[in-house]
Motif scaffolding. Structure first.
Motif, short mmCIF file in Angstrom:
data_model
loop_
_atom_site.label_atom_id
_atom_site.label_comp_id
_atom_site.label_asym_id
_atom_site.label_seq_id
_atom_site.Cartn_x
_atom_site.Cartn_y
_atom_site.Cartn_z
N GLY A 91 0.74 -1.18 -0.05
CA GLY A 91 0.02 -0.10 0.26
C GLY A 91 0.85 1.41 -0.15
N VAL A 92 1.87 1.35 -0.61
CA VAL A 92 2.97 2.39 -0.75
C VAL A 92 2.06 3.49 -1.32
CG1 VAL A 92 4.77 3.32 -1.70
CG2 VAL A 92 5.08 1.29 -0.57
N GLN A 93 2.04 4.78 -1.03
CA GLN A 93 1.57 5.94 -1.70
C GLN A 93 2.43 7.29 -1.99
OE1 GLN A 93 -0.56 6.81 2.36
NE2 GLN A 93 -2.55 6.52 1.30
N PHE A 94 3.48 6.88 -1.94
CA PHE A 94 4.75 7.66 -2.46
C PHE A 94 6.06 7.19 -2.13
CE2 PHE A 94 8.26 10.94 -1.81
CZ PHE A 94 7.85 11.69 -2.94
N ALA A 95 6.91 7.35 -3.23
CA ALA A 95 8.35 6.65 -3.37
C ALA A 95 9.43 7.61 -3.68
CB ALA A 95 8.24 5.18 -4.30
N VAL A 96 10.56 7.26 -3.35
CA VAL A 96 11.71 8.01 -3.49
C VAL A 96 12.57 6.79 -3.80
CG1 VAL A 96 13.94 9.09 -2.50
CG2 VAL A 96 11.43 9.63 -1.55
N LEU A 97 13.23 6.81 -5.29
CA LEU A 97 13.92 6.00 -5.72
C LEU A 97 15.45 6.51 -6.00
CD1 LEU A 97 11.63 4.65 -8.59
CD2 LEU A 97 11.66 3.99 -6.28
N ASP A 98 16.58 5.68 -5.53
CA ASP A 98 17.67 5.82 -6.19
C ASP A 98 17.60 4.94 -7.50
OD1 ASP A 98 20.45 5.95 -6.77
OD2 ASP A 98 21.02 4.99 -4.68
N VAL A 99 18.21 5.74 -8.57
CA VAL A 99 18.11 5.07 -9.88
C VAL A 99 18.92 3.87 -10.15
CG1 VAL A 99 17.29 7.57 -10.95
CG2 VAL A 99 19.44 6.64 -11.19
N ALA A 100 19.93 3.49 -9.39
CA ALA A 100 20.50 2.46 -9.42
C ALA A 100 21.05 1.75 -8.30
CB ALA A 100 21.86 2.66 -10.44
N LEU A 101 20.62 0.48 -7.90
CA LEU A 101 21.19 -0.07 -6.37
C LEU A 101 21.91 -1.18 -6.79
CD1 LEU A 101 17.37 -0.34 -4.93
CD2 LEU A 101 19.17 1.28 -4.62
N ALA A 102 23.26 -0.83 -6.24
CA ALA A 102 24.41 -1.54 -6.56
C ALA A 102 24.44 -1.97 -8.17
CB ALA A 102 24.06 -3.02 -5.78
N GLY A 103 24.47 -0.60 -8.82
CA GLY A 103 24.55 -0.70 -10.23
C GLY A 103 23.24 -1.30 -11.00
N GLU A 104 22.21 -1.73 -10.30
CA GLU A 104 21.13 -2.09 -11.07
C GLU A 104 19.91 -1.09 -11.37
OE1 GLU A 104 17.78 -5.73 -10.38
OE2 GLU A 104 19.29 -5.33 -9.18
N PRO A 105 19.62 -0.97 -12.49
CA PRO A 105 18.87 0.45 -12.74
C PRO A 105 17.27 -0.03 -12.10
CG PRO A 105 19.52 -0.46 -14.65
CD PRO A 105 20.08 -1.24 -13.65
N CYS A 106 16.67 0.99 -11.95
CA CYS A 106 15.33 0.68 -11.30
C CYS A 106 14.23 0.78 -12.34
CB CYS A 106 15.00 1.80 -10.04
SG CYS A 106 14.91 3.48 -10.71
N MET A 107 14.53 0.75 -13.52
CA MET A 107 13.26 0.75 -14.67
C MET A 107 11.98 0.21 -14.45
SD MET A 107 12.58 2.08 -17.67
CE MET A 107 14.05 2.24 -18.37
#
Length: 129
Positions: A51-67
């Protein structure tokens, strides 16, 4: 009234523990009572079912993109921002959302969060400092 005062559940996708905890504190100060930290994409995807209503994303976690995660947030209509040490041009195929470069001043984070909630998510780089 704070931008996040109507949000009860946020997600911070960040592999740096210190930055994740700082973001959690920032979101709490803005009025969000529950923030889940996900240091890996598989954990973040699982958290979306909570039930997440908002998110903050680092675009790459350990070099893995968050696409994939960003696409799921767009599909679900969940507002989010990117918070990254990379530049927007480094990931041109990511879905559009406000982009804040690390490190960032609170005012830049707040502006991006406000933009995400206003559904006016321009792909703008806000330089922190």
């Amino acid at each position: 009234m704070s931008v996040l005062s109507q949000i009860s559940h946020a997600l911070v996708v960040e592999d740096d523990v210190v930055l994740a905890l700082q973001m959690q504190d920032f979101l709490t100060d803005l009025g969000c009572p529950k923030t889940v930290i996900a240091p890996r994409l598989d954990k973040a995807i699982l958290a979306l079912n909570m039930g997440v209503q908002f998110a903050v994303l680092d675009v790459a976690l350990a070099g893995e993109p968050c696409m994939e995660l960003a696409k799921r947030l767009v599909t679900s209509g969940t507002p989010f921002i990117y918070f990254s040490g990379y530049q927007p041009d480094d990931f041109p195929d990511l879905p559009s959302a406000p982009w804040v470069n690390k490190p960032a001043a609170d005012a830049h984070l707040l502006a991006a969060i406000s933009a995400a909630h206003a559904q006016s998510a321009p792909r703008v780089s806000l330089t922190g400092g």
